[in-house]
Scaffold this active site. Structure first.
Site, PDB file in Angstrom:
ATOM      1  N   ASN A  10      92.802 -26.629  34.384  1.00 30.26           N
ATOM      2  CA  ASN A  10      93.320 -27.127  35.751  1.00 30.26           C
ATOM      3  C   ASN A  10      94.327 -28.333  35.490  1.00 30.26           C
ATOM      4  O   ASN A  10      93.875 -29.356  35.490  1.00 30.26           O
ATOM      5  CB  ASN A  10      92.279 -27.341  36.906  1.00 30.26           C
ATOM      6  CG  ASN A  10      92.673 -28.023  38.047  1.00 30.26           C
ATOM      7  OD1 ASN A  10      93.872 -27.876  38.308  1.00 30.26           O
ATOM      8  ND2 ASN A  10      91.717 -28.318  38.733  1.00 30.26           N
ATOM      9  N   TRP A  11      95.478 -28.283  35.548  1.00 31.65           N
ATOM     10  CA  TRP A  11      96.542 -29.245  35.199  1.00 31.65           C
ATOM     11  C   TRP A  11      96.862 -30.167  36.382  1.00 31.65           C
ATOM     12  O   TRP A  11      97.301 -31.420  36.268  1.00 31.65           O
ATOM     13  CB  TRP A  11      97.820 -29.149  34.618  1.00 31.65           C
ATOM     14  CG  TRP A  11      97.917 -28.179  33.540  1.00 31.65           C
ATOM     15  CD1 TRP A  11      96.601 -27.921  32.706  1.00 31.65           C
ATOM     16  CD2 TRP A  11      99.107 -27.768  32.741  1.00 31.65           C
ATOM     17  NE1 TRP A  11      97.008 -27.193  31.594  1.00 31.65           N
ATOM     18  CE2 TRP A  11      98.372 -26.969  31.672  1.00 31.65           C
ATOM     19  CE3 TRP A  11     100.197 -27.425  33.150  1.00 31.65           C
ATOM     20  CZ2 TRP A  11      99.274 -26.093  30.837  1.00 31.65           C
ATOM     21  CZ3 TRP A  11     100.971 -26.631  32.336  1.00 31.65           C
ATOM     22  CH2 TRP A  11     100.716 -25.956  30.926  1.00 31.65           C
ATOM     23  N   LYS A  12      96.218 -29.916  37.518  1.00 27.00           N
ATOM     24  CA  LYS A  12      96.302 -30.798  38.718  1.00 27.00           C
ATOM     25  C   LYS A  12      97.642 -31.299  38.978  1.00 27.00           C
ATOM     26  O   LYS A  12      98.819 -30.544  38.690  1.00 27.00           O
ATOM     27  CB  LYS A  12      95.272 -31.984  38.730  1.00 27.00           C
ATOM     28  CG  LYS A  12      93.737 -31.338  38.392  1.00 27.00           C
ATOM     29  CD  LYS A  12      92.835 -32.338  38.453  1.00 27.00           C
ATOM     30  CE  LYS A  12      91.370 -31.781  37.814  1.00 27.00           C
ATOM     31  NZ  LYS A  12      90.292 -32.677  38.148  1.00 27.00           N
ATOM     32  N   HIS A  94      88.860 -25.841  45.236  1.00 29.62           N
ATOM     33  CA  HIS A  94      88.584 -26.953  44.285  1.00 29.62           C
ATOM     34  C   HIS A  94      88.153 -28.410  45.169  1.00 29.62           C
ATOM     35  O   HIS A  94      88.232 -28.528  46.359  1.00 29.62           O
ATOM     36  CB  HIS A  94      89.834 -27.351  43.788  1.00 29.62           C
ATOM     37  CG  HIS A  94      89.502 -28.268  42.404  1.00 29.62           C
ATOM     38  ND1 HIS A  94      89.469 -29.440  42.656  1.00 29.62           N
ATOM     39  CD2 HIS A  94      89.411 -28.061  41.138  1.00 29.62           C
ATOM     40  CE1 HIS A  94      89.302 -30.049  41.435  1.00 29.62           C
ATOM     41  NE2 HIS A  94      89.023 -29.375  40.654  1.00 29.62           N
ATOM     42  N   GLU A  96      88.670 -31.320  45.031  1.00 28.09           N
ATOM     43  CA  GLU A  96      89.774 -32.130  45.575  1.00 28.09           C
ATOM     44  C   GLU A  96      90.226 -31.684  47.045  1.00 28.09           C
ATOM     45  O   GLU A  96      90.783 -32.284  47.783  1.00 28.09           O
ATOM     46  CB  GLU A  96      90.774 -32.602  44.496  1.00 28.09           C
ATOM     47  CG  GLU A  96      90.143 -33.242  43.533  1.00 28.09           C
ATOM     48  CD  GLU A  96      90.461 -33.094  41.940  1.00 28.09           C
ATOM     49  OE1 GLU A  96      91.419 -32.388  41.585  1.00 28.09           O
ATOM     50  OE2 GLU A  96      89.581 -33.421  40.935  1.00 28.09           O
ATOM     51  N   GLU A 166      81.221 -26.541  39.843  1.00 28.49           N
ATOM     52  CA  GLU A 166      81.709 -28.097  39.652  1.00 28.49           C
ATOM     53  C   GLU A 166      81.288 -29.067  40.200  1.00 28.49           C
ATOM     54  O   GLU A 166      81.621 -29.375  41.626  1.00 28.49           O
ATOM     55  CB  GLU A 166      83.425 -27.934  39.804  1.00 28.49           C
ATOM     56  CG  GLU A 166      84.129 -26.907  39.113  1.00 28.49           C
ATOM     57  CD  GLU A 166      85.653 -27.585  38.696  1.00 28.49           C
ATOM     58  OE1 GLU A 166      85.978 -27.765  37.621  1.00 28.49           O
ATOM     59  OE2 GLU A 166      86.209 -27.608  39.675  1.00 28.49           O
ATOM     60  N   GLY A 172      86.256 -35.434  36.444  1.00 33.00           N
ATOM     61  CA  GLY A 172      87.049 -36.653  36.112  1.00 33.00           C
ATOM     62  C   GLY A 172      86.316 -37.839  35.939  1.00 33.00           C
ATOM     63  O   GLY A 172      86.863 -38.888  35.692  1.00 33.00           O
ATOM     64  N   SER A 211      84.297 -32.600  33.555  1.00 30.69           N
ATOM     65  CA  SER A 211      84.183 -33.440  32.302  1.00 30.69           C
ATOM     66  C   SER A 211      83.747 -32.768  31.019  1.00 30.69           C
ATOM     67  O   SER A 211      83.167 -33.469  30.061  1.00 30.69           O
ATOM     68  CB  SER A 211      83.256 -34.860  32.430  1.00 30.69           C
ATOM     69  OG  SER A 211      83.833 -35.795  33.336  1.00 30.69           O
ATOM     70  N   GLY A 232      89.644 -30.029  33.426  1.00 32.54           N
ATOM     71  CA  GLY A 232      90.701 -30.910  33.982  1.00 32.54           C
ATOM     72  C   GLY A 232      91.258 -31.747  32.687  1.00 32.54           C
ATOM     73  O   GLY A 232      92.287 -31.354  31.950  1.00 32.54           O
ATOM     74  N   GLY A 233      90.931 -32.791  32.582  1.00 27.45           N
ATOM     75  CA  GLY A 233      91.328 -33.823  31.722  1.00 27.45           C
ATOM     76  C   GLY A 233      91.714 -33.219  30.185  1.00 27.45           C
ATOM     77  O   GLY A 233      92.783 -33.572  29.730  1.00 27.45           O
TER      78      GLY A 233
HETATM   79  P1  PGA Z   1      87.743 -32.722  34.824  1.00 21.92           P
HETATM   80  O1  PGA Z   1      88.276 -31.811  35.972  1.00 21.92           O
HETATM   81  O2  PGA Z   1      87.609 -31.674  33.515  1.00 21.92           O
HETATM   82  O3  PGA Z   1      88.890 -33.735  34.448  1.00 21.92           O
HETATM   83  O4  PGA Z   1      86.463 -33.169  35.144  1.00 21.92           O
HETATM   84  C1  PGA Z   1      87.694 -30.478  36.091  1.00 21.92           C
HETATM   85  C2  PGA Z   1      88.228 -30.046  37.385  1.00 21.92           C
HETATM   86  O5  PGA Z   1      88.603 -30.641  38.436  1.00 21.92           O
HETATM   87  O6  PGA Z   1      88.401 -28.732  37.342  1.00 21.92           O
END
Ligand code: PGA
Length: 254
Positions: A10-12, A94, A96, A166, A172, A211, A232-233
């Protein structure tokens, strides 16, 4: 029953066009087997260049969100039908979107329905906040998110569903859930699906997200009810993402 693992990036709201294209080229080169599915979810404007960069390989292209209607006067929204011309999957709910943009369980359920109607796979994201966990409500929150998110989904459609557990406090932050917590929550999700939908329910892929990194991936992906990760990251760099795909491959081979 063997479930194919998924490693999804997930590149956000990250990366310039050139960076997204370079990353997609790197992801397209990651070696994988039939036992691991790889997916990437770039920001909307880079879907087309990323699709080109993936060059008809096996990597699934996905979008991070969509609207519930197919067409009409919805300025700024993105149609699932339009996305279906490019994408194989879309994220729904998601954390966010739920916590920064205020999406409700009902809206997320409508989005899941719209994604399936457009012929794509819906990745339903669920997970509790730290407060909710500390109050002992993690499972009831996730249950409510599953109930609404999958309210309009029938048993025969479950092959088009992926659930990503999640925990909000792990996204994050660099602090992943312990393998025990990830396993226990993903098993809870699978139990919920199995109780309602039998074998088709237990066959749904359940991912862990929050994470995940090359340092903790082996213990998390080794959990019986964790079928891979939403990343994500660590998905923003082809090398670290490749390390996660390789870990999934090792676990799938056991
Ligand atoms: P993260 O994000 O791996 O940076 O914690 C995961 C996500 O939001 O899908």
């Amino acid at each position: 029953m063997t479930r194919t693992m998924i490693v999804a990036g997930n590149w956000k709201m990250n990366l310039s066009r050139a960076e997204a294209v370079a990353l997609a080229e790197g992801v397209a080169e990651i070696k994988t087997t039939d036992a691991v599915e790889v997916a990437v979810f770039p920001t909307f404007p880079w879907l087309v260049p990323v699709e080109d960069a993936l060059d008809e390989g096996s990597v699934v292209l996905g979008a991070q969100d969509c609207y519930v209607e197919t067409a009409g006067a919805f300025t700024g929204e993105v149609s699932p039908a339009a996305l279906a011309e490019l994408c194989g999957a879309v994220l729904a709910g998601h954390s966010e979107r739920r916590h920064v943009l205020g999406e409700t369980n009902e809206l997320v359920g409508a989005k899941v329905r719209a994604i399936l109607d457009a012929g794509m796979t819906a990745y339903l994201c669920v997970g509790e906040t730290l407060d909710e966990r500390e109050q002992g409500r993690a499972k009831s929150i996730v249950e409510e998110q599953l109930e609404h998110g999958l309210a309009a989904v029938g048993t025969t459609e479950l092959a088009q569903i992926v659930v990503a557990y999640e925990p909000v406090w792990a996204i994050g932050t660099g602090v992943a859930a312990s393998a025990d917590d990830a396993q226990s929550m993903c098993a809870f999700v699978r139990g919920w699906l199995g109780a309602r939908h039998g074998d088709a329910g237990t066959a749904v892929r359940v991912l862990y997200g929050g994470s995940v990194s090359p340092a903790n991936v082996d213990e998390i992906f080794a959990c019986e009810d964790v079928d891979g990760g939403l990343i994500g990251g660590a998905s923003l760099d082809a090398e670290s993402f490749g390390a996660l795909v390789a870990a999934a491959g090792r676990i799938a081979a056991v």
